[in-house]
Design a protein around this motif. Structure first.
Motif, mmCIF file in Angstrom:
data_model
loop_
_atom_site.group_PDB
_atom_site.id
_atom_site.type_symbol
_atom_site.label_atom_id
_atom_site.label_comp_id
_atom_site.label_asym_id
_atom_site.label_seq_id
_atom_site.Cartn_x
_atom_site.Cartn_y
_atom_site.Cartn_z
ATOM 1 N N VAL A 139 0.828 -1.202 0.000
ATOM 2 C CA VAL A 139 0.000 0.000 0.000
ATOM 3 C C VAL A 139 0.865 1.256 0.000
ATOM 4 N N ALA A 140 1.943 1.270 0.773
ATOM 5 C CA ALA A 140 2.813 2.451 0.831
ATOM 6 C C ALA A 140 3.431 2.753 -0.527
ATOM 7 N N GLN A 141 3.969 1.729 -1.170
ATOM 8 C CA GLN A 141 4.665 1.926 -2.436
ATOM 9 C C GLN A 141 3.716 2.376 -3.544
ATOM 10 N N VAL A 142 2.574 1.710 -3.666
ATOM 11 C CA VAL A 142 1.633 2.070 -4.722
ATOM 12 C C VAL A 142 1.022 3.438 -4.440
ATOM 13 N N THR A 143 0.662 3.683 -3.188
ATOM 14 C CA THR A 143 0.049 4.968 -2.836
ATOM 15 C C THR A 143 0.996 6.126 -3.123
ATOM 16 N N PHE A 144 2.224 6.047 -2.622
ATOM 17 C CA PHE A 144 3.144 7.169 -2.802
ATOM 18 C C PHE A 144 3.463 7.406 -4.273
ATOM 19 N N HIS A 145 3.795 6.343 -4.992
ATOM 20 C CA HIS A 145 4.261 6.504 -6.367
ATOM 21 C C HIS A 145 3.159 6.888 -7.356
ATOM 22 N N THR A 146 1.908 6.845 -6.930
ATOM 23 C CA THR A 146 0.810 7.281 -7.807
ATOM 24 C C THR A 146 0.142 8.546 -7.272
ATOM 25 N N SER A 147 0.789 9.208 -6.324
ATOM 26 C CA SER A 147 0.220 10.410 -5.707
ATOM 27 C C SER A 147 0.835 11.676 -6.296
ATOM 28 N N ASP A 148 0.228 12.798 -5.970
ATOM 29 C CA ASP A 148 0.762 14.099 -6.378
ATOM 30 C C ASP A 148 2.046 14.453 -5.636
ATOM 31 N N PHE A 149 2.346 13.750 -4.577
ATOM 32 C CA PHE A 149 3.592 14.007 -3.857
ATOM 33 C C PHE A 149 4.799 13.545 -4.666
ATOM 34 N N TYR A 150 4.567 12.605 -5.588
ATOM 35 C CA TYR A 150 5.664 12.043 -6.383
ATOM 36 C C TYR A 150 5.539 12.388 -7.861
ATOM 37 N N LEU A 151 4.359 12.227 -8.435
ATOM 38 C CA LEU A 151 4.183 12.394 -9.875
ATOM 39 C C LEU A 151 4.084 13.864 -10.279
ATOM 40 N N HIS A 152 4.549 14.176 -11.480
ATOM 41 C CA HIS A 152 4.280 15.477 -12.080
ATOM 42 C C HIS A 152 2.761 15.580 -12.281
ATOM 43 N N PRO A 153 2.177 16.756 -12.072
ATOM 44 C CA PRO A 153 0.722 16.885 -12.207
ATOM 45 C C PRO A 153 0.159 16.376 -13.532
ATOM 46 N N PHE A 154 0.894 16.584 -14.629
ATOM 47 C CA PHE A 154 0.399 16.101 -15.920
ATOM 48 C C PHE A 154 0.352 14.569 -15.948
ATOM 49 N N GLU A 155 1.405 13.949 -15.418
ATOM 50 C CA GLU A 155 1.468 12.488 -15.396
ATOM 51 C C GLU A 155 0.396 11.919 -14.483
ATOM 52 N N LYS A 156 0.199 12.557 -13.348
ATOM 53 C CA LYS A 156 -0.825 12.087 -12.404
ATOM 54 C C LYS A 156 -2.210 12.143 -13.036
ATOM 55 N N LYS A 157 -2.535 13.260 -13.664
ATOM 56 C CA LYS A 157 -3.869 13.404 -14.242
ATOM 57 C C LYS A 157 -4.084 12.461 -15.417
ATOM 58 N N GLN A 158 -3.034 12.178 -16.178
ATOM 59 C CA GLN A 158 -3.153 11.207 -17.256
ATOM 60 C C GLN A 158 -3.437 9.821 -16.699
ATOM 61 N N LEU A 159 -2.771 9.489 -15.586
ATOM 62 C CA LEU A 159 -2.976 8.185 -14.954
ATOM 63 C C LEU A 159 -4.387 8.089 -14.370
ATOM 64 N N VAL A 160 -4.847 9.168 -13.773
ATOM 65 C CA VAL A 160 -6.228 9.191 -13.268
ATOM 66 C C VAL A 160 -7.204 8.900 -14.410
ATOM 67 N N LYS A 161 -6.964 9.525 -15.543
ATOM 68 C CA LYS A 161 -7.819 9.328 -16.717
ATOM 69 C C LYS A 161 -7.842 7.865 -17.137
ATOM 70 N N GLU A 162 -6.687 7.212 -17.120
ATOM 71 C CA GLU A 162 -6.595 5.813 -17.540
ATOM 72 C C GLU A 162 -7.343 4.876 -16.592
ATOM 73 N N PHE A 163 -7.523 5.319 -15.348
ATOM 74 C CA PHE A 163 -8.171 4.456 -14.360
ATOM 75 C C PHE A 163 -9.557 4.955 -13.953
ATOM 76 N N ILE A 164 -10.181 5.766 -14.798
ATOM 77 C CA ILE A 164 -11.579 6.112 -14.534
ATOM 78 C C ILE A 164 -12.415 4.854 -14.748
ATOM 79 N N ASN A 165 -13.077 4.382 -13.696
ATOM 80 C CA ASN A 165 -13.676 3.051 -13.667
ATOM 81 C C ASN A 165 -15.115 3.157 -13.151
#
Length: 398
Positions: A139-165
């Motif tokens: 949980v720590a690894q996946v949470t941190f590496h997919t959060s805004d604390f780590y990802l560039h905002p553009f990359e984060k929002k693109q990933l959010v888009k890919e996982f709209i479920n």
């Protein structure tokens, strides 16, 4: 391009031979082993050398209800994508994905037959020494590496888009956060606990707090979630842990997966009053479950903190107190989500064998009433439950 159709044992074998996972002349043994509500699962093994794989195919409906409850086949993509994303950070904690076919909604993946479903193991009172470390790490690894604390905002929002479920999120929104708190047709519980259930439905404070948690689930895209991290979605041995069944993956509040995991351990704890008759043995196992919750949170916070300081890219990760504030929110949310999970697994559509397998109906009803009471406490008192020890005090009898 092939059109979608459900696999049979014969066509599953033809598929893996075509994909060259086995020789054309191999002697293959195939068995359909799926016991879930949403998928077909085939175990295929070469009898000569023991090489084996799993073929999993999404069905266009929920087996528990039938074809009257249609489901999107796209959930197979969410599952495959989540497992591959998680493997970037915790490759040893998820099964390897060898192939994905979007049209047929098929994932070919690592065979985990050497492992046991965690729910089965905990019902039997088996101790898994590495479980807390592994789930806390996952949980720590996946949470941190997919959060805004780590990802560039553009990359984060693109990933959010890919996982709209939306379709599978709607199942969670209904079955976890809504239906169990009302007299809804999807609910399922014995008449022996009806009085307790009706009291729960009349608890307006509980409903208000459940509504807040639902709104967080709807609106807070903090990190990539597994989305269904209960003890039936985890394969284990004494040394290994593999998180499976990630078709509910989406971006949501960071405490959700932890809350689901904690709730299922609490439900197992409650059920042991009936499963383990010997008092000392039961106390020892319940103490192990408590330690697992405590240590999972400890491993999560330790690793998340290390990642925050070593890899945090957001400027506010350098501001004192920001980390502590975020972790406090994750904890509070996890407690509340654990309460929703405990209630829905007791009286909602999808139950847990921990409680339902109790043969003595008086004990089963007592356990279910206790689960409902504890779940309600988790939801209503989540902001006052400021530590893992306070959380444990609500259900642990020393």
């Amino acid at each position: 391009m092939a059109q979608y159709q459900p696999l049979t044992e014969e066509t599953a074998v033809q598929l893996v031979i075509k994909l060259q996972y086995f020789r054309e002349d191999a002697t293959l043994k195939v068995k359909e082993i799926g016991d879930g509500n949403l998928n077909l699962v085939f175990h295929i093994v070469d009898e000569e050398n023991g090489k084996s794989i799993i073929v999993k195919q999404a069905l266009p409906y929920a087996k528990v209800v039938g074809e009257s409850w249609p489901l999107t086949l796209e959930r197979a993509r969410f599952e495959s994508s989540f497992l591959q994303k998680a493997a970037e950070y915790v490759p040893d904690l998820v099964p390897k994905v060898f192939h994905f076919d979007e049209t047929l909604a098929i994932i070919v993946m690592e065979d985990l037959s050497s492992h046991t479903i965690l729910r089965k193991g905990t019902i039997e009172g088996i101790i898994y020494p590495k479980l807390a470390e592994h789930i806390g790490t996952f949980v720590a690894q996946v949470t941190f590496h997919t959060s805004d604390f780590y990802l560039h905002p553009f990359e984060k929002k693109q990933l959010v888009k890919e996982f709209i479920n939306p379709e599978l999120c709607k199942i969670t929104e209904d079955l976890v956060f809504t239906d169990p708190f009302f007299d809804h047709e999807t609910n399922d519980f014995p008449d022996g606990i009806r009085d307790t259930v009706e009291q729960l439905w009349q608890d307006q404070e509980l409903k208000r707090e459940a509504a807040k948690l639902k709104f967080q689930f709807l609106t807070q895209a903090e990190a990539l979630l597994h989305g269904d991290l209960h003890t039936g979605s985890i394969f284990v041995t004494k040394e290994s842990t593999k998180v499976i069944d990630s078709e509910f993956a989406y971006f949501g509040p960071a405490g959700f997966d932890l809350g689901q995991f904690f709730a299922n351990l609490v439900l197992n704890y409650i059920s042991q009053e009936a499963h383990i008759e010997e008092l000392e043995k039961r106390k020892q196992y319940q103490a192990y479950l408590v330690d697992t919750i405590r240590e999972t949170w400890s491993h999560f916070t330790k690793q998340f903190t290390e990642l925050w300081h070593s890899k945090g890219n957001e400027v506010y990760t350098k501001v004192p107190g920001t980390l502590e504030s975020f972790l406090n929110k994750v904890w509070t949310d996890a407690v509340g989500f654990a309460g929703c999970e405990a209630i829905r697994r007791t009286i909602g559509l999808a139950h847990v064998a921990d409680l339902d397998s109790i043969q003595d109906l008086d004990k089963q009803y007592a356990a279910k009433k206790k689960a409902l009471a504890i779940g309600a406490e988790f939801i209503k008192k989540r902001k006052q439950i400021q530590s893992v020890e306070q959380f444990i005090e609500l259900f642990h009898v020393k």
